[in-house]
Design an enzyme around this catalytic site. Sequence first.
Site, PDB file in Angstrom:
ATOM      1  N   LYS A   1     -54.502 -42.639  31.396  1.00 56.09           N
ATOM      2  CA  LYS A   1     -53.489 -43.686  31.611  1.00 56.09           C
ATOM      3  C   LYS A   1     -52.072 -43.102  31.606  1.00 56.09           C
ATOM      4  CE  LYS A   1     -54.376 -46.204  27.990  1.00 56.09           C
ATOM      5  NZ  LYS A   1     -55.429 -45.512  27.245  1.00 56.09           N
TER       6      LYS A   1
ATOM      7  N   ARG B   1     -56.414 -31.935  23.514  1.00 54.56           N
ATOM      8  CA  ARG B   1     -55.108 -32.318  24.069  1.00 54.56           C
ATOM      9  C   ARG B   1     -53.936 -31.679  23.317  1.00 54.56           C
ATOM     10  NH1 ARG B   1     -53.812 -38.511  25.266  1.00 54.56           N
ATOM     11  NH2 ARG B   1     -54.026 -38.819  23.026  1.00 54.56           N
TER      12      ARG B   1
ATOM     13  N   ARG C   1     -51.420 -33.937  18.590  1.00 51.61           N
ATOM     14  CA  ARG C   1     -50.997 -35.183  17.969  1.00 51.61           C
ATOM     15  C   ARG C   1     -51.778 -35.401  16.678  1.00 51.61           C
ATOM     16  NH1 ARG C   1     -51.004 -39.727  22.592  1.00 51.61           N
ATOM     17  NH2 ARG C   1     -52.060 -40.809  20.902  1.00 51.61           N
TER      18      ARG C   1
ATOM     19  N   ARG D   1     -60.690 -43.982  16.617  1.00 48.28           N
ATOM     20  CA  ARG D   1     -59.994 -44.569  17.767  1.00 48.28           C
ATOM     21  C   ARG D   1     -60.995 -45.072  18.808  1.00 48.28           C
ATOM     22  NH1 ARG D   1     -55.959 -40.152  19.650  1.00 48.28           N
ATOM     23  NH2 ARG D   1     -55.189 -41.738  21.082  1.00 48.28           N
TER      24      ARG D   1
END
Length: 244
Positions: free
Chosen positions: A45, A156, A189, A200
């Site tokens: 996204k 990531r 992160r 999540r």
Amino acid sequence: MPYYFLLGLLCILPLMGLVYAQDPAQTSGEKPKVIILLGAPASGKGTQAQRLAQDLGIPQISTGDILRENIRNGTPLGKEAKSFMDAGRLVSDELVLNMLFERISRPDAAKGYLLDGVPRTIPQAEVLDKKLTDVKLVVVNLDVSDDTTFKRLEGRLTCKSCNNVQNKYFSAPKVEGVCDKCGGELIQRSDDKPEVIKERLRVYHEQTEPLIQFYKNKGLLKTVNGEQSPDQVLAELKAIINKA
Ligand code: AMP
């Protein structure tokens, strides 16, 4: 008195013309496009919203980015959100919606915008639905498997300076820890740790996935296979948005 009134009118009218002439959405009668990108965490996204925003000349509005900025700046909002985010949970609907409505009221959002990471719950979608009455709504779900999501999140790396996203498995940086784009520092992160990722994903299936059916029922949902190359995904998204 009528003389001054007429003089004032003569001064104001051309200025009004200028304001409207600068806003094609107003003159053409076209409604602003609001694009909602749905999808699991790391479905692409953010990456796609960034590219589409550039292409369409409208802002990308990521509630996750706004929350992280608040955390970095130590604002009360950031302090309230941090513990939820670090645990992989959602922050409250009220907090997110207030933040979102403030953002979309800014002038740069008047001609449309891309929503990345919001709505994330049915109550958020319902409130948005009532608010967004005079817009052309486009909703696209980026479909990816849990397996892909896990690898994308765990690998990531996000640039502290320019927000560029790389991945230690799929797009490893040329120099470890350094952003290929701007030379900034690449960091993982705090919510991309394995135990937080699992939470999540659980929260996604429980609270966000039902939005797919919500928008399907409204006849608004389009789906793109998010496991294709980023360029292919972008091409399909553009085709959907241009047709809408
Ligand atoms: P993201 O960058 O979109 O993955 O968001 C990171 C985290 O910010 C999420 O795991 C949530 O804790 C919080 N967050 C972002 N957007 C929302 C939202 N619309 N509703 C609730 N929490 C959100």
